[in-house]
Design an enzyme around this catalytic site. Structure first.
Site, PDB file in Angstrom:
ATOM      1  N   THR A   1       1.342  -1.097   0.012  1.00 28.22           N
ATOM      2  CA  THR A   1       0.259  -0.092  -0.210  1.00 28.22           C
ATOM      3  C   THR A   1       0.602   1.351  -0.015  1.00 28.22           C
ATOM      4  OG1 THR A   1       0.034   0.362   2.076  1.00 28.22           O
ATOM      5  CG2 THR A   1      -1.231  -1.083   1.815  1.00 28.22           C
ATOM      6  N   ASP A   2       0.120   2.522   0.124  1.00 29.21           N
ATOM      7  CA  ASP A   2       0.811   3.311  -0.322  1.00 29.21           C
ATOM      8  C   ASP A   2       0.731   4.354   1.303  1.00 29.21           C
ATOM      9  OD1 ASP A   2       1.242   6.555  -1.814  1.00 29.21           O
ATOM     10  OD2 ASP A   2       2.416   6.096  -0.055  1.00 29.21           O
ATOM     11  N   PHE A   3       1.500   5.248   1.649  1.00 36.16           N
ATOM     12  CA  PHE A   3       1.730   5.026   3.796  1.00 36.16           C
ATOM     13  C   PHE A   3       0.728   5.201   4.156  1.00 36.16           C
ATOM     14  CE2 PHE A   3       4.766   6.437   6.193  1.00 36.16           C
ATOM     15  CZ  PHE A   3       3.714   6.964   7.378  1.00 36.16           C
TER      16      PHE A   3
END
Ligand code: GLC
Length: 737
Positions: free
Chosen positions: A257-259
């Site tokens: 995932t992104d952050f």
């Protein structure tokens, strides 16, 4: 590999499997997961096998983390990620700049060097390449990509992946992580994290190609984007992460995932973190960056049937496969050879490469009366808030804090000018006096000296100093534009101009009557309409990286004849955005000079100030004799297109010869032009070369309204030229039978 992993997984507990799906910050001192656990729990979690990977760490912290992992029951090694976006210790020009070289081999070389330097630091996974197509200069992250064209963007995506992943069994290689999947560059209003909404036809034809090209290049991982796709957050979008990425494109790596984006599923208004966790896993997300949701909620999701053990096993296997491909089971300390930090980083060779990359990334936008190149004996006043800045030459996403090695533009010019010349410097003004922007700078950008927050002189004093040195010079080099912090993630602007206080100074400098060369330092296409009308010469230098000062001097003094070509359209003003070359015709296309009732504005011309593919040279290239081998083609015949390029000037130089195609009539509306191939050639003064291109039916393919990838018989315009506007053309008919 499979036998080894199957055997290993047969010994793993559920917790240990979930641990492989958990990515935490790599600095143990700061490694606090979303659950609020303290950093010393980080060590315990690693020893208990509850962390699979970390990011953001460097040698010491990564080695410490690996030591902890080796104390765990099964000794499963960690992988170590970091945002290595344009070089590591040797910081290269920002990716948007590098894309203007139109040189995939050079870009691959830059990724190779970045891989060598970062792997020497104990990093074996880089959150790069960013391949998001971007058509909106207001978006701060346009700086990180390769511009607006899917064909060039695909070539660059492949070059980067192949540069990082030449041979993952080698300690000098790192695993790529293609981002942000998908469509992140289409955020409405150019605002990060904003809504994205488009048809599947636009996705497949305009935005997907670079991601797909990266899969074909063998990218080991993908990062899901913050935005929605079809109103479903990418992180939990099964159609995107499984149907498209894995089933249609046969991607076999893992998705991170992104952050903490699992947390954002709730703020998107779709599901709370617990459910989002389960939805993400089932959609095809394998690794949870920083949010802690996978490790904290999937046991519950399993027991109440929202996920199956197979879902967990599939994700766990993908993570273990990545570690196996990186050779970490054979040697968890493969990337911790202390000696390499001295032999492989910031080497003279790497610094020279950085200079070469920066030279080739610059774009000459204007050069009236051949003001450039400058004589080395000239008396030169170097003026502007970025003229002696170092940090701002590095651009966004600088992976290292060491700006000590950066050569400022003033330093570069002074070093290269001859001993009998006089090179003086004055800041002249702050980056901005805009209270709103300053407030922003007082926050995220306060560390930035050029922002003016630490300036002791008044604007008047700064201006007087500049006018004084200008009066005693032959030529003024004005270095203006944006600080690093005004670009990149969350560096979105509602205006795309050079800040007013800098333009005011330019106007004052013009009044001296001295010729003014503007060197633009920026991370996005800017509205340079006033500058283009009033200044003698403009060099687009972007954020040119650690060797920026030397490279700018190389170009200004003619050591290198600029060959860069824009990969994004530069608007005449922000109101034109989005503006891109491969637009559709519309039912009433604008025709120069035609009266009203065509798609146009009443207050500005439709065309961009500088078009996609635009860039001048110190010499002139003449295009002539455009010809094709045949004008009627059938089936899979090849179309051979030839043209002659002549260097009419007195400088040797490189030219990017571009070929575009228009599918004039098709079952869906098609762009007025599409880049299909290009060649970069060197010509000596007076030399002429015949350049030929082979156009195949594969170059005519597109996704039709059934999303079938196909081509259709009909009329095609073939354009060849020095940019997407200044072209010669020829028409051909091509029939399937
Ligand atoms: C950021 C960015 C992404 C980056 C990640 C880790 O929010 O969107 O590009 O790789 O977080 O720093």
């Amino acid at each position: 590999m499979n036998v080894f992993i199957t055997k290993l997984m047969s010994t793993m507990t559920l917790e240990e499997k979930l641990g492989q799906l958990n990515l935490e910050l790599g600095e143990p001192s700061a490694a606090v997961n979303a659950g609020g656990a303290k950093s010393n729990d980080f060590s315990n979690r690693v020893k208990q096998g509850l962390v699979g990977a970390t990011f953001g760490g460097e040698f010491a912290s990564n080695k410490l983390s690996q030591d902890l992992a080796m104390q765990s029951r099964l000794k499963i090694p960690l992988i170590f990620g970091k945002d290595i976006i344009h070089g590591f210790k040797t910081t290269f020009p920002i990716p948007l700049a590098m894309s203007c070289s139109w040189d995939p081999d050079l870009i691959k070389e830059s990724a190779r060097i970045a891989a060598t330097e970062s792997s020497a630091e104990g990093i074996n996974w880089v959150f790069s390449p960013m391949v998001d197509i971007a058509r909106d200069p207001r978006w701060g992250r346009i700086a990180e990509g390769a511009g607006e064209d899917p064909y060039l963007g695909s070539l660059i995506a492949q070059a980067m992946v192949k540069g990082y992943q030449e041979d993952l069994s080698k300690p000098s290689d790192v695993m790529a992580c293609v981002k942000h999947f998908a469509l992140y560059g289409a955020v409405e209003g150019g605002r990060d994290y904003n809504t994205v909404d488009m048809s599947h036809i636009v996705m497949y034809n305009d935005y997907f190609p670079p991601y797909k090209a990266a899969v074909e290049a063998g990218a080991g991982s993908f990062m899901s984007s913050f935005n929605l796709v079809d109103r479903i957050p990418a992180t939990i979008n099964k159609w995107l992460l499984t149907d498209v990425l894995r089933h249609q494109w046969a991607f076999n790596g893992f998705v991170v995932t992104d952050f903490a984006s699992i947390n954002e599923v709730k703020t998107h208004g779709v599901a709370n973190a617990g459910d989002a966790s389960a939805m993400a896993l089932k959609a095809g997300t394998d690794l949870d960056m920083f949010s802690g949701n996978f490790i904290n909620t999937l046991r519950q999701a399993l027991s109440d049937g929202r996920v199956t053990l197979n879902d967990i096993n599939v994700a766990c296997r993908r993570m273990l496969e990545a570690k196996y491909k990186l050779g970490l089971f054979q040697n968890p300390y493969k990337y911790f050879d202390e000696k390499r930090r001295n032999t492989d980083q910031l080497t003279t060779q790497n610094l020279n490469a950085a200079r070469r990359f920066a030279q080739r990334s610059m774009v000459l936008l204007k050069n009236d009366n051949q003001l450039l190149p400058l004589k080395k004996s000239a008396k030169i006043a170097v003026i502007g808030p970025l003229a002696n800045s170092k940090a701002d030459l590095m651009g966004t996403w600088v992976a290292t804090k060491e700006s000590g090695n950066v050569v400022s533009i003033f330093e570069g010019i002074k070093k290269m000018a001859s001993s009998n010349s006089v090179v003086t410097y004055a800041k002249g003004c702050n980056i901005t006096e805009d209270p709103y922007l300053l407030k922003y700078m007082d926050g995220p950008l306060s560390a930035n000296p050029s922002a003016g927050l630490t300036e002791t002189k008044t604007p008047d004093e700064l201006r007087k100093e500049a006018l004084q040195i200008a009066a005693n010079s032959d030529v003024i080099i004005a270095v203006m534009g944006e600080t690093s912090g005004m670009t990149g993630e969350d560096g979105n602007r509602s205006m795309v101009n050079i800040p007013e206080t800098q333009v005011d100074l330019l106007k004052q400098l013009l009044k001296t009557g001295k010729p003014v060369v503007l060197v633009v330092i920026n991370g996005r296409p800017l509205d340079l309409t006033w500058e283009n009308e009033n200044l003698n010469a403009i060099l687009e230098a972007w954020a040119p990286g650690i060797q920026g000062g030397n490279a700018v001097a190389d170009v200004l003094f003619g050591n290198y004849n600029p060959s860069g070509k824009l990969t994004t359209s530069f608007p005449r003003n922000v109101g034109q955005i989005p503006i891109y070359y491969n637009h559709l015709s519309t039912g009433r296309p604008y025709i120069e000079g035609k009266e009203r009732y065509t798609t146009s504005y009443i207050d500005v011309n439709n065309s961009p100030l500088y078009p996609f593919g635009y860039g001048l040279s110190y010499t002139d290239f003449k295009y002539s004799d455009l010809a094709v081998n045949k004008k009627e083609l059938h089936g899979n015949e090849d179309l051979i297109v030839t043209t002659t390029i002549t260097n009419m000037g007195k400088y040797a130089g490189e030219e990017v010869v571009q070929l575009y195609v228009q599918d004039v009539l098709a079952s869906i509306a098609r762009p007025v032009k599409e880049l299909k191939c290009f060649k970069k050639i060197m010509l000596q003064p007076g030399e002429k070369k015949e350049v030929n291109f082979t156009v195949k039916t594969s170059d005519l393919m597109f996704y039709n309204s059934d999303l079938k990838y196909t081509w259709e018989s009909g009329e095609f315009n073939i354009f060849v030229g020095t940019n997407s506007r200044d072209v010669n053309s020829v028409k051909v008919n091509w029939n399937k039978n």
